[in-house]
Design a protein around this motif. Sequence first.
Motif, PDB file in Angstrom:
ATOM      1  N   LYS A 167     -10.029  -2.789   3.322  1.00  0.00           N
ATOM      2  CA  LYS A 167     -10.297  -3.123   1.925  1.00  0.00           C
ATOM      3  C   LYS A 167      -9.708  -2.082   0.975  1.00  0.00           C
ATOM      4  N   MET A 168      -9.573  -0.853   1.466  1.00  0.00           N
ATOM      5  CA  MET A 168      -8.990   0.215   0.666  1.00  0.00           C
ATOM      6  C   MET A 168      -7.554  -0.109   0.253  1.00  0.00           C
ATOM      7  N   VAL A 169      -6.819  -0.830   1.125  1.00  0.00           N
ATOM      8  CA  VAL A 169      -5.401  -1.106   0.845  1.00  0.00           C
ATOM      9  C   VAL A 169      -5.163  -2.516   0.311  1.00  0.00           C
ATOM     10  N   ILE A 170      -6.199  -3.358   0.283  1.00  0.00           N
ATOM     11  CA  ILE A 170      -6.011  -4.744  -0.155  1.00  0.00           C
ATOM     12  C   ILE A 170      -5.538  -4.803  -1.610  1.00  0.00           C
ATOM     13  N   ALA A 171      -6.220  -4.075  -2.504  1.00  0.00           N
ATOM     14  CA  ALA A 171      -5.872  -4.136  -3.928  1.00  0.00           C
ATOM     15  C   ALA A 171      -4.429  -3.688  -4.188  1.00  0.00           C
ATOM     16  N   PRO A 172      -3.984  -2.524  -3.676  1.00  0.00           N
ATOM     17  CA  PRO A 172      -2.583  -2.148  -3.920  1.00  0.00           C
ATOM     18  C   PRO A 172      -1.581  -3.085  -3.288  1.00  0.00           C
ATOM     19  N   VAL A 173      -1.898  -3.651  -2.114  1.00  0.00           N
ATOM     20  CA  VAL A 173      -0.976  -4.598  -1.466  1.00  0.00           C
ATOM     21  C   VAL A 173      -0.787  -5.836  -2.335  1.00  0.00           C
ATOM     22  N   ILE A 174      -1.906  -6.416  -2.797  1.00  0.00           N
ATOM     23  CA  ILE A 174      -1.824  -7.622  -3.624  1.00  0.00           C
ATOM     24  C   ILE A 174      -1.129  -7.309  -4.945  1.00  0.00           C
TER      25      ILE A 174
END
Length: 431
Positions: free
Chosen positions: A59-66
């Motif tokens: 979940k830590m990387v979901i926002a920057p990936v999207i």
Amino acid sequence: MTLLHPAAEPPSALPTSRPSRLYVLVLLAIAAGVAVGHFAPSAGEALKPLGDLFVKLVKMVIAPVIFLTLSTGIAAMRDLRAVGRVAGRALLYFAVVSSLALVVGLVVANVVRPGAGLNIDPATLDASKVGEYTAKAHETTVIGFVMAMVPDTWFSALTQGNILQVLVVAVLTGIALAQAGAPGQRVLAVMEDASAVVFRLVALVMRAAPIGAFGAMAFTVGKYGLGSLANLAALVATFYLTSALFVVVVLGLVGWLTGFSILRLIAYLREELLLVLGTSSSESALPALIEKMERAGCPKAVVGLVVPTGYSFNLDGTNIYMTLAALFIAQACNVHLTFGQEALLLGVAMLSSKGAAGITGAGFITLAATLSIVPAVPVAGMALILGVDRFMSECRSLTNFIGNAVATIVVARWEGTLDRAQLDAALTGRT
């Protein structure tokens, strides 16, 4: 027309030699987790932090990936009107297929009747067990949902983990970059470099997948026990078989009409599906799904719009579960529903499944919201299925995940931007 900048390439964060090894390790971890949870339940429950920690890492990387995938994809578009067209087509597809999933669950429940013969007196059920979910259901309104889509600040969208808020910020940022001329192009170049770094971070996080799957599966089996499945075996088996038929028949037909095999797509996504199974969360494989869909020939802008939006609005497995579980409760409590009541249930479920989009534990919450509006079915009956909901959440997540992969390819094909050669190469293992 193309939605990708000529210089943009699908990310290759995961080395081609890694997936088969990851697949085996996750499979072994799931088996080990089941064994530990079954033979040493207390030890299995104690391993819960391992699964939680891995899901938090993802979940830590979901926002920057999207954000990076969608904003750079939109910024590289030549025709910004395509953004609205892609979003409109995606939402139309979601509405049709997710509604069909609700109908399938309703039909199967009437044919199989998994709750018939249990003869449960609703007065004997402990409604307090589901009070948490009914409270959340009542807190969810359409206006509140729309208002929650807009973050308090530009940065808070990236820090609070709300997928829909990240979508809003990414779309607006992408449009601004596309209209900013030379300054926008310079910022775009920096963001594309940042995207490569973030996907490398995803690859690092995914190496912990076996540990997360082991901990999550050990906790599930240790806390709830495989024996709990025996009491509601008919419901669990019916749900799994219905979901499998929906994937193979309905999504398989959609895939055939689009020009690809659903079975080959499942094989292509086998590592991610095992991860979803082990963690009972489709979010754990969201960054990997974005990467895989781009590698399979879907444009970055389409993937960036369809996948995150689908995680909130294209919940095929959840919709099957809602109508199937609602009728199971009615049958178990000897509540006979007329055709009109079932039609009302279906209509309410169509709305409530969208109203609670993006909420953690949406399956149980939307079921509570639906039953609270259809008084014929006792909300307290949800206590009957609370013990096996964790096992059914795995199937919900798997079906939702496959449905979003299919939707991405369909919308890309609908847009005329799908790279068929790249898709065939990915699905046949030649990439």
